[in-house]
Structure formats: C-alpha cells, structure tokens
Design a protein around this motif. Sequence first.
Motif, PDB file in Angstrom:
ATOM      1  N   ALA A  46      -4.842  -8.057 -39.661  1.00 46.49           N
ATOM      2  CA  ALA A  46      -5.645  -9.036 -40.397  1.00 46.49           C
ATOM      3  C   ALA A  46      -6.969  -8.427 -40.834  1.00 46.49           C
ATOM      4  O   ALA A  46      -7.403  -8.608 -41.974  1.00 46.49           O
ATOM      5  CB  ALA A  46      -5.889 -10.270 -39.536  1.00 46.49           C
ATOM      6  N   VAL A  47      -7.606  -7.676 -39.953  1.00 46.78           N
ATOM      7  CA  VAL A  47      -8.880  -7.038 -40.299  1.00 46.78           C
ATOM      8  C   VAL A  47      -8.671  -5.993 -41.380  1.00 46.78           C
ATOM      9  O   VAL A  47      -9.456  -5.888 -42.327  1.00 46.78           O
ATOM     10  CB  VAL A  47      -9.536  -6.418 -39.042  1.00 46.78           C
ATOM     11  CG1 VAL A  47     -10.700  -5.528 -39.406  1.00 46.78           C
ATOM     12  CG2 VAL A  47      -9.975  -7.507 -38.081  1.00 46.78           C
ATOM     13  N   ARG A  48      -7.602  -5.219 -41.274  1.00 44.65           N
ATOM     14  CA  ARG A  48      -7.312  -4.198 -42.278  1.00 44.65           C
ATOM     15  C   ARG A  48      -7.068  -4.833 -43.656  1.00 44.65           C
ATOM     16  O   ARG A  48      -7.580  -4.361 -44.668  1.00 44.65           O
ATOM     17  CB  ARG A  48      -6.112  -3.369 -41.848  1.00 44.65           C
ATOM     18  CG  ARG A  48      -5.868  -2.164 -42.732  1.00 44.65           C
ATOM     19  CD  ARG A  48      -4.738  -1.279 -42.223  1.00 44.65           C
ATOM     20  NE  ARG A  48      -5.090  -0.719 -40.932  1.00 44.65           N
ATOM     21  CZ  ARG A  48      -4.329  -0.781 -39.842  1.00 44.65           C
ATOM     22  NH1 ARG A  48      -3.160  -1.372 -39.891  1.00 44.65           N
ATOM     23  NH2 ARG A  48      -4.713  -0.247 -38.707  1.00 44.65           N
ATOM     24  N   GLU A  49      -6.310  -5.935 -43.680  1.00 46.81           N
ATOM     25  CA  GLU A  49      -6.046  -6.611 -44.951  1.00 46.81           C
ATOM     26  C   GLU A  49      -7.320  -7.205 -45.536  1.00 46.81           C
ATOM     27  O   GLU A  49      -7.569  -7.098 -46.739  1.00 46.81           O
ATOM     28  CB  GLU A  49      -4.995  -7.706 -44.746  1.00 46.81           C
ATOM     29  CG  GLU A  49      -3.610  -7.177 -44.474  1.00 46.81           C
ATOM     30  CD  GLU A  49      -2.638  -8.269 -44.077  1.00 46.81           C
ATOM     31  OE1 GLU A  49      -3.046  -9.451 -44.032  1.00 46.81           O
ATOM     32  OE2 GLU A  49      -1.466  -7.934 -43.804  1.00 46.81           O
ATOM     33  N   ALA A  51     -10.377  -6.161 -44.980  1.00 47.56           N
ATOM     34  CA  ALA A  51     -11.227  -5.056 -45.424  1.00 47.56           C
ATOM     35  C   ALA A  51     -10.753  -4.548 -46.783  1.00 47.56           C
ATOM     36  O   ALA A  51     -11.578  -4.202 -47.643  1.00 47.56           O
ATOM     37  CB  ALA A  51     -11.215  -3.929 -44.396  1.00 47.56           C
ATOM     38  N   GLY A  52      -9.457  -4.514 -47.014  1.00 42.09           N
ATOM     39  CA  GLY A  52      -8.929  -4.111 -48.315  1.00 42.09           C
ATOM     40  C   GLY A  52      -9.334  -5.082 -49.406  1.00 42.09           C
ATOM     41  O   GLY A  52      -9.684  -4.668 -50.522  1.00 42.09           O
ATOM     42  N   LEU A  53      -9.295  -6.370 -49.104  1.00 41.72           N
ATOM     43  CA  LEU A  53      -9.726  -7.369 -50.086  1.00 41.72           C
ATOM     44  C   LEU A  53     -11.209  -7.225 -50.424  1.00 41.72           C
ATOM     45  O   LEU A  53     -11.607  -7.318 -51.587  1.00 41.72           O
ATOM     46  CB  LEU A  53      -9.443  -8.778 -49.565  1.00 41.72           C
ATOM     47  CG  LEU A  53      -7.986  -9.181 -49.458  1.00 41.72           C
ATOM     48  CD1 LEU A  53      -7.856 -10.536 -48.775  1.00 41.72           C
ATOM     49  CD2 LEU A  53      -7.346  -9.203 -50.825  1.00 41.72           C
ATOM     50  N   VAL A  54     -12.024  -6.980 -49.404  1.00 42.65           N
ATOM     51  CA  VAL A  54     -13.461  -6.792 -49.631  1.00 42.65           C
ATOM     52  C   VAL A  54     -13.704  -5.530 -50.449  1.00 42.65           C
ATOM     53  O   VAL A  54     -14.539  -5.516 -51.364  1.00 42.65           O
ATOM     54  CB  VAL A  54     -14.216  -6.738 -48.286  1.00 42.65           C
ATOM     55  CG1 VAL A  54     -15.650  -6.289 -48.477  1.00 42.65           C
ATOM     56  CG2 VAL A  54     -14.177  -8.087 -47.605  1.00 42.65           C
ATOM     57  N   ARG A  55     -12.982  -4.466 -50.157  1.00 44.95           N
ATOM     58  CA  ARG A  55     -13.129  -3.219 -50.905  1.00 44.95           C
ATOM     59  C   ARG A  55     -12.761  -3.425 -52.376  1.00 44.95           C
ATOM     60  O   ARG A  55     -13.483  -2.991 -53.279  1.00 44.95           O
ATOM     61  CB  ARG A  55     -12.259  -2.128 -50.281  1.00 44.95           C
ATOM     62  CG  ARG A  55     -12.398  -0.786 -50.943  1.00 44.95           C
ATOM     63  CD  ARG A  55     -11.560   0.295 -50.270  1.00 44.95           C
ATOM     64  NE  ARG A  55     -10.174  -0.117 -50.075  1.00 44.95           N
ATOM     65  CZ  ARG A  55      -9.593  -0.286 -48.893  1.00 44.95           C
ATOM     66  NH1 ARG A  55     -10.258  -0.079 -47.784  1.00 44.95           N
ATOM     67  NH2 ARG A  55      -8.322  -0.656 -48.805  1.00 44.95           N
ATOM     68  N   ASP A  56     -11.669  -4.131 -52.632  1.00 46.45           N
ATOM     69  CA  ASP A  56     -11.263  -4.407 -54.015  1.00 46.45           C
ATOM     70  C   ASP A  56     -12.294  -5.275 -54.725  1.00 46.45           C
ATOM     71  O   ASP A  56     -12.620  -5.040 -55.892  1.00 46.45           O
ATOM     72  CB  ASP A  56      -9.897  -5.089 -54.045  1.00 46.45           C
ATOM     73  CG  ASP A  56      -8.784  -4.180 -53.544  1.00 46.45           C
ATOM     74  OD1 ASP A  56      -8.990  -2.941 -53.522  1.00 46.45           O
ATOM     75  OD2 ASP A  56      -7.725  -4.709 -53.169  1.00 46.45           O
ATOM     76  N   TRP A  57     -12.831  -6.280 -54.028  1.00 48.31           N
ATOM     77  CA  TRP A  57     -13.854  -7.142 -54.613  1.00 48.31           C
ATOM     78  C   TRP A  57     -15.096  -6.326 -54.963  1.00 48.31           C
ATOM     79  O   TRP A  57     -15.673  -6.483 -56.042  1.00 48.31           O
ATOM     80  CB  TRP A  57     -14.212  -8.256 -53.627  1.00 48.31           C
ATOM     81  CG  TRP A  57     -15.280  -9.178 -54.115  1.00 48.31           C
ATOM     82  CD1 TRP A  57     -15.115 -10.256 -54.903  1.00 48.31           C
ATOM     83  CD2 TRP A  57     -16.682  -9.088 -53.828  1.00 48.31           C
ATOM     84  NE1 TRP A  57     -16.325 -10.859 -55.129  1.00 48.31           N
ATOM     85  CE2 TRP A  57     -17.302 -10.157 -54.486  1.00 48.31           C
ATOM     86  CE3 TRP A  57     -17.460  -8.210 -53.086  1.00 48.31           C
ATOM     87  CZ2 TRP A  57     -18.671 -10.369 -54.416  1.00 48.31           C
ATOM     88  CZ3 TRP A  57     -18.820  -8.433 -53.021  1.00 48.31           C
ATOM     89  CH2 TRP A  57     -19.414  -9.497 -53.680  1.00 48.31           C
ATOM     90  N   GLY A  58     -15.516  -5.441 -54.069  1.00 46.91           N
ATOM     91  CA  GLY A  58     -16.688  -4.602 -54.317  1.00 46.91           C
ATOM     92  C   GLY A  58     -16.477  -3.665 -55.491  1.00 46.91           C
ATOM     93  O   GLY A  58     -17.387  -3.472 -56.318  1.00 46.91           O
TER      94      GLY A  58
END
Length: 93
Positions: A46-49, A51-58
């Motif tokens: 869940a944390v990895r997913e 973090a991926g969403l936050v990275r894509d948003w950034g």
Amino acid sequence: MTEPYNGQTFADDIEADVDSPSARLDREADAILLEGDRQPRPLRRAVREDAGLVRDWGRERAARLRGTVEAEPLKATLYALALGVMIGMLAAR
C-alpha cells in the motif's frame, strides 16, 4: 469469595451511545473487511503504491509548471522576485 465493587461509578464510565461517529466507522470498517472480494492490502504494498501515485502527481505538476514558465518567462520571473522579497521581509522581522 471476592467482594463486589462498591466504589462510585461515573456517567463517563459507561458508553451507551452505540450510534456515535466512532461506532459507525467501526461498523463500516468491519463490513468492508468482511466483504469477500476486497481484502486489505499489505502495508508495504500500500505504501509503495501510494508513493508511486505521489511521484506521478509530482512529475505531472512539475511538467505543468515547466510549461507555464516556458510560455511566460517574464511573468514567472516577476512572481519569483516578488515572492523572494516577501520572504526576505518576513525573515528580517
């Protein structure tokens, strides 16, 4: 035999409000966990997913900002200058 408790009881000791927001959330969470097709995700995944969403948003926001600065460099420079002056004035206090 043990003696019964004869101490003073307070109204705060008894929770009779079964329809409190906390109780409703507990029931809703239990219902979600009991659904057969939805199992809770492992924490690491869940944390990895997330973090991926936050990275894509950034990355999306950075690309948008880069495009805006390239389209209007003078305006972006003036905004940055004004922001720097305001931060400098606040820091000098």
